[in-house]
Design an enzyme around this catalytic site. Structure first.
Site: not given
Length: 353
Positions: A23, A35
């Site tokens: 992140r 992802e």
DNA sequence: AAAGCGGGGAG
DNA sequence: CTCCCAGCTTT
């Protein structure tokens, strides 16, 4: 969604987001890799795998050049292994046609291998702050509750309804929108507050004032999900053929279930001990000592394996089988990607770790 | 539109 | 044990 709620949501996210290894690193590769790993996979399972993967393959170029067995080994235990193969396929494509970079374009991202509507939207919004929807299971749950959509969440039309509701936000009319915080905010809300199984912590939710399900006490009936069909059951018998040093292992075909991963050889049936012995002899082995191992069950989404296993000791293992069969000593066995379905038997030999 | 594709956590 | 979670590709 009301502008006040959009603002509340993005502010809530910026103040409450959890720290993740991928992140806010500013690297689109990190967004992409995480992802893909996070598809159908829980955050806690992904974290260690992500760190190891990034350590071994720090960038798109190294991913494109990675050996297939090594790739599978890095993905071992995460499941849905075609995700890893598509990841490499995509990396090779990016090196060839996009200068080794992910394109800053929702439509171009969407047609890359392994990148569908959700992941394209996630990369576009999170890595590049572009206006694109990223509708995953969390978003579907949060927004069916928010808007009071009672239809079956499995139906494609529900996703279309959500997309329609969000359209305004992704049009350029919005003033200085933070697409990355908005998209991640809904997902983070779904992971930490608006959780499934009827136990959402609505009191803490920044959207509770205008949430249909909360205001109407319907959080345990929304989202509605139709039930799944029964799984097929497949009987299997495994042969752990070995001598003092080596084990016979089989590399599964490059397409289909657990493609390209290693396993103990077997047949799709329950064999009795005498049937098993004649089968093993027909493969060219002479059993010296046979041990019946405990039975094991492995549940896939659409299938159950009910496994029997026999350890077959032979004097000196050698084989004349095809190129998909290998002899591996204990050390080599530890470096192969063997799926969790066989864990009971790999553990049996303390072959791992 | 439906089926295939893994694995793990909660109760 | 049973139930729940869920994105992309292929058919």
């Amino acid at each position: 969604m009301k502008n006040t709620d959009i603002k509340k949501l993005t502010q809530w996210y910026d103040q409450n987001k959890r720290s993740m290894p991928w992140r806010d690193t500013g690297n689109p590769y990190d967004v992409w890799l995480s992802e893909i790993m996070l598809q159908q996979t829980r955050i806690e399972a992904v974290k260690p795998k992500y760190i190891a993967f990034k350590n071994e393959l720090p960038d798109i170029a190294s991913l494109a050049n990675c050996d297939d067995d090594r790739l599978m080994r890095l993905w071992e235990g995460l499941g849905y292994y075609s995700r890893a193969r598509n990841l490499k396929k995509c990396a090779i494509f990016l090196m060839e046609y996009y200068d080794g970079k992910l394109p800053k374009d929702f439509e171009l991202l969407k047609i890359l291998p392994g990148i569908g509507p959700y992941t394209a939207g996630a990369i576009a919004s999170i890595a590049y702050n572009l206006p694109a929807p990223a509708i995953d299971g969390n978003v579907l749950r949060v927004l069916t509750r928010y808007y009071g959509i009672t239809e079956d969440i499995r139906l494609p039309k529900v996703k279309e309804m959500i997309e329609e509701k969000l359209n305004d936000f992704y049009s350029p009319k919005q003033l200085n929108p933070n697409y990355a915080s908005f998209n991640q905010g809904i997902m983070e809300l779904g992971e930490t507050i608006c959780v499934p199984n009827g136990a959402p912590q609505c009191k803490k939710c920044p959207l509770n004032k205008n949430c249909y399900a909360y205001q109407n006490q319907m959080t345990d009936s929304i989202p509605y999900r139709s039930s799944l069909k029964d799984r097929k059951i497949l009987a299997r018998t495994l042969f752990i053929i070995r001598d003092d040093q080596s084990f016979l292992v089989h590399k599964r075909p490059h397409k289909g279930l657990l493609a390209g991963l290693y396993e103990f050889p077997g047949v799709d049936a329950h064999l009795t001990k005498s049937e098993m012995i004649s089968h093993v002899e027909s493969l060219g082995f002479t059993p010296l000592k046979i041990t019946t191992l405990p039975e094991a069950k492995h549940i896939f989404t659409h299938l159950e394996w009910h496994m029997r296993a026999y350890e077959i000791k032979v004097a000196e293992i050698q084989h004349t089988l095809d190129e998909h069969y290998y002899l591996a000593n204990k050390k080599e066995l530890q470096s192969l990607a063997i799926p969790s379905a066989f864990r009971k038997y790999t553990d049996w030999y303390s072959l791992r770790d």
